[in-house]
Design an enzyme around this catalytic site. Structure first.
Site, PDB file in Angstrom:
ATOM      1  CG  HIS A 271      66.043  25.068  30.254  1.00  0.00           C
ATOM      2  ND1 HIS A 271      67.118  25.798  30.779  1.00  0.00           N
ATOM      3  CD2 HIS A 271      66.947  25.834  28.657  1.00  0.00           C
ATOM      4  CE1 HIS A 271      67.779  26.630  30.571  1.00  0.00           C
ATOM      5  NE2 HIS A 271      67.644  27.013  29.000  1.00  0.00           N
TER       6      HIS A 271
ATOM      7  CB  SER B 137      68.895  29.614  29.679  1.00  0.00           C
ATOM      8  OG  SER B 137      70.096  28.401  29.160  1.00  0.00           O
TER       9      SER B 137
ATOM     10  CD  GLU C 193      82.693  34.370  11.299  1.00  0.00           C
ATOM     11  OE1 GLU C 193      83.824  34.462  11.650  1.00  0.00           O
ATOM     12  OE2 GLU C 193      81.463  34.856  11.062  1.00  0.00           O
TER      13      GLU C 193
END
Length: 257
Positions: free
Chosen positions: A235, A86, A176
């Site tokens: 996946h 990925s 973040e």
């Protein structure tokens, strides 16, 4: 700035670098790394803002690939095959395109060099919304996530990023930075380069990450690419069908040795 990445090392022989996906870490590939360890020195890395690696405000593919290039150069293991799942597969592809001198083969697992529409940002929001200072036990945090992430398997995967330090819980993943850079993570940089080395794209047949319309982009950037389907896999194909993935990797790595 190139960061010095944390890693685990298994086995002996020809080196193989392994890169995890978003929200993951080197431990995600531990079982396959052990299985490949008879023939390969498997170095599984924690990418920046993940696992035990340093945090950075920058979270894009040139930066992440630069970290991996620095790792390969510091350890004197290039050129070597680079396997990535990925997001890690996109890092591997960008590294191969930019630094083919360091990459003898590239193995993207269930990802193509294209931008994606993704719902994964909702997981970032859910994790950031949990007020960790209210809890002392992991089970309490997982229960707090259940309202927004009902799938037990996904919660369990995300909870691998929760650690306890000094009696307090914290996320070891830089949520973040990931949130701020999410469009870059789901995208892929434009380039006129191509990688002429061997390339194996592993495709989960129940996943939509590699589709027929992605093949032109794969062939343009990786003209020697082979696409191999992993049956009954979504996946997270290396977790769902590890034996099939291991056979495909063993066969391909044997061919390029």
């Amino acid at each position: 700035m190139i960061l010095e990445l944390a890693h685990t090392e298994t086995g002996a022989g020809a080196p193989l670098v392994v890169l995890h996906g978003l929200f993951g870490s080197a431990r995600n590939w531990a079982m396959i790394a052990r299985s490949l360890g008879d023939a390969h020195r498997v170095l599984a890395l924690d990418l920046r803002n993940h696992g035990n690696s340093p945090w950075s405000e920058r979270m894009d593919y040139p930066a992440m690939a630069g970290d991996v290039a620095g790792f390969i150069e510091r350890h004197g293991i290039g050129p070597c095959p680079v396997l990535g799942h990925s997001m890690g597969g996109k890092v591997a592809m960008w590294l191969a395109l930019q630094r083919p001198d360091l990459v003898s083969a590239v193995i993207p697992a269930d990802v193509a060099p294209v931008p994606y529409d993704s719902t994964l940002l909702a997981y970032v929001h859910a994790m950031r919304a949990v007020e960790l200072d209210r809890y002392r036990r992991r089970a309490e945090v997982e229960a707090a996530l259940a309202g927004t992430i009902p799938e037990a398997g996904i919660r369990s995967f995300l909870m691998q990023n929760l650690v306890a330090e000094g009696g307090e819980l914290r996320w070891r993943i830089n949520l973040e930075a990931i949130e701020r850079s999410f469009d870059l993570i789901t995208g892929f940089p434009e380039t006129d380069l191509d990688y002429g080395g061997p390339a194996l794209f592993l495709d989960g047949d129940r996943s939509a990450y590699i589709r027929p319309e992605h093949e032109p982009a794969i062939r343009r950037l990786f003209p020697r690419a082979r696409i191999e389907t992993i049956r009954d896999a979504g996946h997270w194909l290396h977790a769902e069908q590890p034996e099939q993935v291991l056979r495909a990797l063993t066969r391909f790595l044997g061919e390029i040795a």
